[in-house]
Design a protein around this motif. Structure first.
Motif, PDB file in Angstrom:
ATOM      1  N   GLU A 181       0.869  -1.176   0.000  1.00  0.00           N
ATOM      2  CA  GLU A 181       0.000   0.000   0.000  1.00  0.00           C
ATOM      3  C   GLU A 181       0.909   1.229   0.000  1.00  0.00           C
ATOM      4  N   LEU A 182       0.812   2.076  -1.001  1.00  0.00           N
ATOM      5  CA  LEU A 182       1.709   3.222  -1.133  1.00  0.00           C
ATOM      6  C   LEU A 182       0.906   4.508  -1.162  1.00  0.00           C
ATOM      7  N   ALA A 183       1.270   5.444  -0.283  1.00  0.00           N
ATOM      8  CA  ALA A 183       0.667   6.775  -0.264  1.00  0.00           C
ATOM      9  C   ALA A 183       1.793   7.800  -0.351  1.00  0.00           C
ATOM     10  N   ILE A 184       1.759   8.648  -1.378  1.00  0.00           N
ATOM     11  CA  ILE A 184       2.793   9.662  -1.586  1.00  0.00           C
ATOM     12  C   ILE A 184       2.125  11.037  -1.525  1.00  0.00           C
ATOM     13  N   GLY A 185       2.552  11.857  -0.584  1.00  0.00           N
ATOM     14  CA  GLY A 185       1.995  13.195  -0.452  1.00  0.00           C
ATOM     15  C   GLY A 185       2.632  14.189  -1.401  1.00  0.00           C
ATOM     16  N   ASP A 186       1.978  15.299  -1.599  1.00  0.00           N
ATOM     17  CA  ASP A 186       2.514  16.402  -2.395  1.00  0.00           C
ATOM     18  C   ASP A 186       3.728  16.971  -1.679  1.00  0.00           C
ATOM     19  N   SER A 187       4.896  16.910  -2.312  1.00  0.00           N
ATOM     20  CA  SER A 187       6.136  17.309  -1.645  1.00  0.00           C
ATOM     21  C   SER A 187       6.192  18.797  -1.326  1.00  0.00           C
ATOM     22  N   GLU A 188       5.293  19.582  -1.890  1.00  0.00           N
ATOM     23  CA  GLU A 188       5.250  21.004  -1.579  1.00  0.00           C
ATOM     24  C   GLU A 188       4.193  21.343  -0.542  1.00  0.00           C
ATOM     25  N   GLU A 189       3.409  20.348  -0.133  1.00  0.00           N
ATOM     26  CA  GLU A 189       2.315  20.603   0.794  1.00  0.00           C
ATOM     27  C   GLU A 189       2.374  19.744   2.065  1.00  0.00           C
ATOM     28  N   GLU A 190       2.962  18.554   1.975  1.00  0.00           N
ATOM     29  CA  GLU A 190       2.931  17.620   3.088  1.00  0.00           C
ATOM     30  C   GLU A 190       4.325  17.078   3.390  1.00  0.00           C
ATOM     31  N   CYS A 191       4.543  16.741   4.654  1.00  0.00           N
ATOM     32  CA  CYS A 191       5.701  15.935   5.027  1.00  0.00           C
ATOM     33  C   CYS A 191       5.204  14.493   5.188  1.00  0.00           C
ATOM     34  N   SER A 192       6.126  13.569   5.422  1.00  0.00           N
ATOM     35  CA  SER A 192       5.714  12.167   5.543  1.00  0.00           C
ATOM     36  C   SER A 192       4.839  11.939   6.771  1.00  0.00           C
ATOM     37  N   ALA A 193       5.099  12.702   7.850  1.00  0.00           N
ATOM     38  CA  ALA A 193       4.250  12.570   9.044  1.00  0.00           C
ATOM     39  C   ALA A 193       2.807  12.945   8.726  1.00  0.00           C
ATOM     40  N   ASP A 194       2.609  13.950   7.863  1.00  0.00           N
ATOM     41  CA  ASP A 194       1.255  14.296   7.418  1.00  0.00           C
ATOM     42  C   ASP A 194       0.596  13.110   6.720  1.00  0.00           C
ATOM     43  N   VAL A 195       1.374  12.440   5.867  1.00  0.00           N
ATOM     44  CA  VAL A 195       0.833  11.318   5.101  1.00  0.00           C
ATOM     45  C   VAL A 195       0.435  10.183   6.039  1.00  0.00           C
ATOM     46  N   VAL A 196       1.278   9.906   7.030  1.00  0.00           N
ATOM     47  CA  VAL A 196       0.943   8.871   8.009  1.00  0.00           C
ATOM     48  C   VAL A 196      -0.320   9.247   8.775  1.00  0.00           C
ATOM     49  N   ALA A 197      -0.399  10.498   9.226  1.00  0.00           N
ATOM     50  CA  ALA A 197      -1.528  10.936  10.047  1.00  0.00           C
ATOM     51  C   ALA A 197      -2.855  10.811   9.303  1.00  0.00           C
ATOM     52  N   ARG A 198      -2.857  11.095   8.010  1.00  0.00           N
ATOM     53  CA  ARG A 198      -4.119  11.016   7.264  1.00  0.00           C
ATOM     54  C   ARG A 198      -4.406   9.616   6.715  1.00  0.00           C
ATOM     55  N   SER A 199      -3.379   8.779   6.666  1.00  0.00           N
ATOM     56  CA  SER A 199      -3.551   7.443   6.091  1.00  0.00           C
ATOM     57  C   SER A 199      -4.022   6.421   7.117  1.00  0.00           C
ATOM     58  N   LEU A 200      -3.605   6.575   8.369  1.00  0.00           N
ATOM     59  CA  LEU A 200      -4.019   5.636   9.401  1.00  0.00           C
ATOM     60  C   LEU A 200      -5.431   5.958   9.883  1.00  0.00           C
ATOM     61  N   GLU A 201      -6.215   4.966  10.072  1.00  0.00           N
ATOM     62  CA  GLU A 201      -7.586   5.164  10.551  1.00  0.00           C
ATOM     63  C   GLU A 201      -7.550   5.314  12.069  1.00  0.00           C
ATOM     64  N   TYR A 202      -7.252   6.546  12.490  1.00  0.00           N
ATOM     65  CA  TYR A 202      -7.064   6.805  13.916  1.00  0.00           C
ATOM     66  C   TYR A 202      -7.297   8.285  14.180  1.00  0.00           C
ATOM     67  N   ASP A 203      -7.932   8.578  15.290  1.00  0.00           N
ATOM     68  CA  ASP A 203      -8.198   9.961  15.679  1.00  0.00           C
ATOM     69  C   ASP A 203      -7.049  10.448  16.562  1.00  0.00           C
ATOM     70  N   PHE A 204      -6.044  11.034  15.948  1.00  0.00           N
ATOM     71  CA  PHE A 204      -4.870  11.465  16.692  1.00  0.00           C
ATOM     72  C   PHE A 204      -5.191  12.656  17.592  1.00  0.00           C
TER      73      PHE A 204
END
Length: 399
Positions: A181-204
């Motif tokens: 499963e691959l999720a790649i964020g916009d390199s001008e808008e997101e960091c990898s932590a952003d991608v993890v936060a929105r990809s995991l089904e969890y209310d951080f």
């Protein structure tokens, strides 16, 4: 080699032009230590995270541990504040002792140039059915990781890959076809932590959402939140395992003892920055001013100083042979420059290590010449990218 030839007591002017002590450790020694550490970390683990041990990659680990409710006591200072600095040339944590009580979510640090080694270690040491995550890392070519990814997937129950770098054509499709499963964020808008936060089904918790935001401020070089420099420095100087637990517990607001530690370390950091800035030279390339310098230093602050002196882009060559490339609003093709010299990254921030070091004598020349060959190779890459830009603009004008 005698310890006092490469230890932390070198005069600052000499220390700024040679790599940290970790550079001089034979690969066989580092690899054996890494094997032992990863084997211990994976013993009985429920999940594993292969991550770049910078602030962004380690924030990903913190979020994933929160997702798994893998909580530990936050580390306290050990009192000496010393480390075995590697100048960013190798993954941190090679000599770290395994944690007394392993986490259910194991951390496997990896640099962009050795993702395949980390995947191979997971395949060799992880329990069958483990959840595998790869964060903040992008292979330049799929064939670099093809076999190791297949071996890891044969062991793992699931493989999730979260990143935000510029991926070369065909690589994302190949990773997905392999079954990840691959999720790649916009390199001008997101960091990898952003991608993890929105990809995991969890209310951080808002603390962790803020951690991702402040990490993004540094990783995308926005520089709008002063706390992002604290995160970057602490990630660079601390043991990766300590960093993960501190930011998981405190978010972007680091505790007082960390702030005191950073203040102490920044005395030398400032000296190294000043030396690198004093060596800066400037070249005009196709209408762009490119600043170039050499030294063991914090590249972002040095690049900012060169920007203030008129540079549209900056190159900071490190004693270990790698280099950081930083852009501005005027130049947003750093990843293309890095891509021509064994690297990659983002439009305004990239890194590389030209494949020009064949033996120890090449490194000796690198140190004594202050990176002359590396500078020339990267400046030639700038010229090629700018030339391509000119040709593209000419074609558009003709059309």
């Amino acid at each position: 080699m005698y310890d006092d030839l490469v230890d932390a007591d070198l005069p600052i002017a000499r220390k700024s032009v040679v790599p940290g002590a970790g550079f001089f450790r034979p690969d066989s020694v580092s690899e054996e230590a890494t094997d032992q550490r990863v084997r211990a970390a994976l013993d009985g683990a429920e999940a594993a995270v292969i991550a770049d041990p910078d602030a962004d990659g380690l924030a990903c680990v913190a979020l994933i541990r929160e997702f798994y409710d893998d909580v530990r006591v936050v580390p306290e200072p050990d009192g000496d504040g010393e480390d075995d600095e590697t100048d960013g040339s190798e993954p941190k944590g090679d000599d770290a002792e395994p944690e007394p009580t392993p986490h259910r979510v194991a951390l496997v640090p990896a640099s962009p140039h050795d993702v395949e080694d980390a995947l191979a270690r997971v395949a060799a040491y992880a329990p069958k059915g483990i959840d595998l995550y790869v964060c903040d890392l992008a292979p330049d070519r799929f064939e670099y990781v093809e076999d190791e990814l297949a071996d890891a997937m044969a062991v793992a129950g699931s493989v999730s890959w979260y990143d935000h770098h510029q991926w070369n054509d065909g690589v994302p499709e190949a990773v997905r076809t392999a079954g990840a499963e691959l999720a790649i964020g916009d390199s001008e808008e997101e960091c990898s932590a952003d991608v993890v936060a929105r990809s995991l089904e969890y209310d951080f918790d808002p603390v962790h959402e803020e951690l991702a935001a402040v990490t993004r401020d540094h990783d995308l070089w926005l520089r709008e939140d002063p706390r992002s420099d604290d995160l970057a420095d602490y990630a660079y100087w601390s043991d990766p395992a300590d960093y993960v637990e501190v930011v998981r517990a405190h978010g972007a607001d680091l505790p007082e003892w960390v702030e005191a530690y950073l203040a102490e370390r920044r005395v030398e950091k400032t000296q190294l920055i000043d030396l690198a800035v004093s060596r800066a030279e400037y070249r005009e390339i196709g209408g762009y001013t490119v600043g170039v310098t050499y030294g063991r230093c914090s590249q972002n602050e040095v690049a900012e100083a060169m920007r203030e002196d008129g540079a549209d882009a900056s190159v900071i060559v490190k004693p270990a042979g790698s280099a950081s490339i930083r852009g501005t609003d005027a130049f947003e093709r750093c990843h293309e420059v890095a891509g021509r010299v064994n690297g990659g990254g983002h439009p305004k921030a990239a890194g590389c290590k030209p494949d020009i070091y064949d033996d120890a004598l090449d490194y000796a020349t690198h140190w004594t010449s202050r990176g002359a060959v590396t500078k020339q190779v990267i400046l030639d890459a700038f010229r090629a990218v700018v030339a391509d830009e000119g040709e593209a603009e000419g074609s558009d004008a003709e059309a």
